[in-house]
Design an enzyme around this catalytic site. Structure first.
Site, mmCIF file in Angstrom:
data_model
loop_
_atom_site.group_PDB
_atom_site.id
_atom_site.type_symbol
_atom_site.label_atom_id
_atom_site.label_comp_id
_atom_site.label_asym_id
_atom_site.label_seq_id
_atom_site.Cartn_x
_atom_site.Cartn_y
_atom_site.Cartn_z
ATOM 1 N N SER A 263 81.527 29.653 11.745
ATOM 2 C CA SER A 263 80.666 29.107 11.345
ATOM 3 C C SER A 263 79.907 28.160 10.979
ATOM 4 C CB SER A 263 82.519 28.435 10.641
ATOM 5 O OG SER A 263 82.143 27.334 9.710
ATOM 6 N N LYS A 264 79.543 27.676 10.232
ATOM 7 C CA LYS A 264 78.300 26.184 10.413
ATOM 8 C C LYS A 264 78.873 24.921 10.114
ATOM 9 C CE LYS A 264 74.687 28.063 7.139
ATOM 10 N NZ LYS A 264 73.672 27.193 5.965
ATOM 11 N N ARG A 265 79.789 25.250 10.296
ATOM 12 C CA ARG A 265 81.285 24.014 9.723
ATOM 13 C C ARG A 265 81.539 24.033 11.390
ATOM 14 N NH1 ARG A 265 83.559 25.422 5.892
ATOM 15 N NH2 ARG A 265 84.349 26.892 6.613
ATOM 16 N N ALA A 267 78.893 24.032 14.081
ATOM 17 C CA ALA A 267 78.041 23.779 14.629
ATOM 18 C C ALA A 267 77.613 23.143 15.043
ATOM 19 C CB ALA A 267 76.782 23.814 13.598
#
Ligand code: GLU
Length: 503
Positions: A263-265, A267
């Site tokens: 998930s980009k979360r 990143a």
């Protein structure tokens, strides 16, 4: 039939690593079959548009070495390649669907849609849909008299255009990765194709573009698999089903723990963007580039996240990957995002570069640290001594700063263990011996020091670590005589004399 594929990102933020992998597989497939590769920008959702995202996508892929034959930045036979500039085209095709009866106008207001959902939920339907059953209860061109429809359209009343999904049809397509997918049309709702602002939805624009651009293979992420039956129905509605592209849906990339989708979360915990990226809230994420990854290492790592060439071959450049690539060898199950593997690739590729090729990248690292750039000859020696020890470009400086600066601090742990009380005197004595060395070469320095050690019946095992600490300030690194040769006589003598400061 010659292969035409496309990468079709939406400019809604940083290009995520999953997108880079999709672009890479398309690129490898196009190259393998000597086909064409198109970059198309899918920007129909204006609410999610992010300024600069398109440039970010282009620059990222360029850095990765992924090249296109045509597209938004290159032009080509299918201009324009930005969907927001193709509105007229979609409007024309939407009219075609209305005329053939495969599409219809729907005038329902948001309140009416909410009411419909509430009504259905109250009667026990879990996920209410606008579909082949419910449409008969709504305000659309299938239920309203022809004149009223015309009046509303002429008066500019807001409407959307929906696909009239057939009630009882089988939808089947062969996914190149997953095999046959068969679903029943009753499971598909009457998706909006044209929004009330005249913009097409993703589905409409995507299908029209893939058809008009002659796309032969749609290679994209698994998250689009559930939209594909609708796309097949759209191809059918247009009468294009026999030239429909083949589909290949790529497996998920899983979190490093191996469970759940990456998930980009996360990143900010570990890299997921090729280049540094600042989001709408002003938060900046470091990219693989800024972290010191080489593009060829990132690409090799990504290629194997979901595909394998068979056998245990791992190190592959773009040419080799192209040669070995096939859709059949793409896996169905998700692959873990194992950054330790990415680091390993980086180490491998750093070592594969010649010392000369590393001069410029190392200069950039020096500049970042505000260190004065020495001669290329100096850098070549430095690089050859450090190359086998580093994982990232930045490690050259992090682990080898003493090549450029006299150590000001000395490794505490190493000092306590190895800096014996006699060490300061030894260093002054060694400096005196080195004074006399004329040919300032590793071998000369080594024999000079060894000679002195044996003359005084000292232990090399005690002198060498102290010598290392005095010269480098550290407890590890390349052979200290090599370092001394590189930094030169004056600097070596200075460091040996300065070592008396070590307490
Ligand atoms: N615009 C879609 C995306 O952002 C493209 C999906 C597709 O390749 O069909 O991923």
């Amino acid at each position: 039939m010659s292969v035409v594929v496309r990468f079709a990102p939406s400019p809604t933020g940083g290009l995520h690593i999953g997108g880079v992998r999709t672009a890479l597989y398309n690129y490898l497939f196009a190259r393998k079959h000597k086909g064409r590769f198109i970059l198309r920008i899918e920007d129909t959702d204006q609410t999610r548009f992010v300024e600069g995202a398109e440039d970010y996508i282009i620059n990222s892929l360029k850095w990765c070495g992924i090249e296109f034959n045509e597209g938004v930045h290159l032009g080509g036979p299918c201009v324009p390649y930005r969907q927001s500039e193709r509105k007229e085209l979609y409007a024309g095709y939407a009219r075609q669907l209305i005329e053939s009866g495969a599409g219809y106008y729907a005038f329902d207001t948001p309140t009416e849609l909410d009411e419909m959902r509430a009504r259905l939920e109250a009667s026990g339907i879990k996920s209410p849909q606008y579909n082949s059953i419910t449409r008969s209860t709504m305000k659309n061109s299938l239920t309203l008299p022809q004149e009223e429809v015309q009046r509303r359209v002429d008066a500019g009343d807001p409407y959307v255009i929906r696909l009239k999904v057939p009630r009882k049809e089988e939808v089947r397509f062969h996914d190149e990765v997953r095999g046959w997918v068969v679903i029943h049309s009753s499971q598909v709702d009457d998706k909006v194709l044209m929004k009330s602002d005249g913009m097409p939805t993703y589905h409409m624009a995507n299908v029209v573009d893939d058809h008009t651009m002659g796309i032969t293979h749609v290679i994209r992420g698994e998250e689009w698999l559930s939209s594909t039956p609708l796309h097949v129905l759209l191809y059918r509605a247009f009468g294009w089903e026999d030239t429909m592209p083949k589909f290949a849906h790529l497996p998920l990339i899983l979190k490093p723990e191996g469970t759940g989708k990456l998930s980009k979360r996360d990143a900010d915990k570990f890299p997921q963007f090729p280049l540094a990226f600042t989001d709408a809230e002003g938060k900046t994420y470091k990219g693989f580039k800024e972290l010191g990854y080489l593009p060829e290492a990132l690409i090799n790592f990504l290629a194997l996240l979901g595909w394998n060439p068979g056998g245990d071959e791992e190190i592959m450049d773009l040419d080799r990957m192209t040669e070995a690539f096939s859709l059949e060898r793409i896996g169905k199950s998700g692959t873990k995002y194992d950054l330790a593997k990415a680091e390993w690739f980086n180490q491998v590729y750093l070592r594969k570069r010649t010392d000369e090729e590393l001069i410029e990248p190392v200069k950039i690292e020096l500049q970042k640290e505000g260190i004065e750039i020495p001669t290329d000859a100096f850098l070549l020696r430095f690089i050859s001594l450090m190359k086998e020890r580093v994982t990232f470009l930045k490690d050259f400086i992090a682990q080898g700063r003493y090549f450029f600066e006299t150590p000001q601090v000395y490794d505490e742990g190493f000092k306590q263990n190895k800096w014996v009380p006699e060490a300061p005197v030894w260093m002054i004595e060694i400096a005196k011996q080195f004074e006399t060395v004329e040919n300032w070469q590793t071998s000369e320095l080594e024999s000079c020091l060894k000679h002195w050690v044996s003359k005084h019946e000292l232990s090399l095992g005690k002198v060498l670590p102290a010598f290392r600490l005095a010269i480098t300030g550290l407890g590890y690194g390349p052979v200290t005589f090599e370092v001394a040769q590189t930094i030169g006589k004056t600097e070596t003598l200075l460091r040996l004399n300065k070592a008396t400061e070590i307490k």
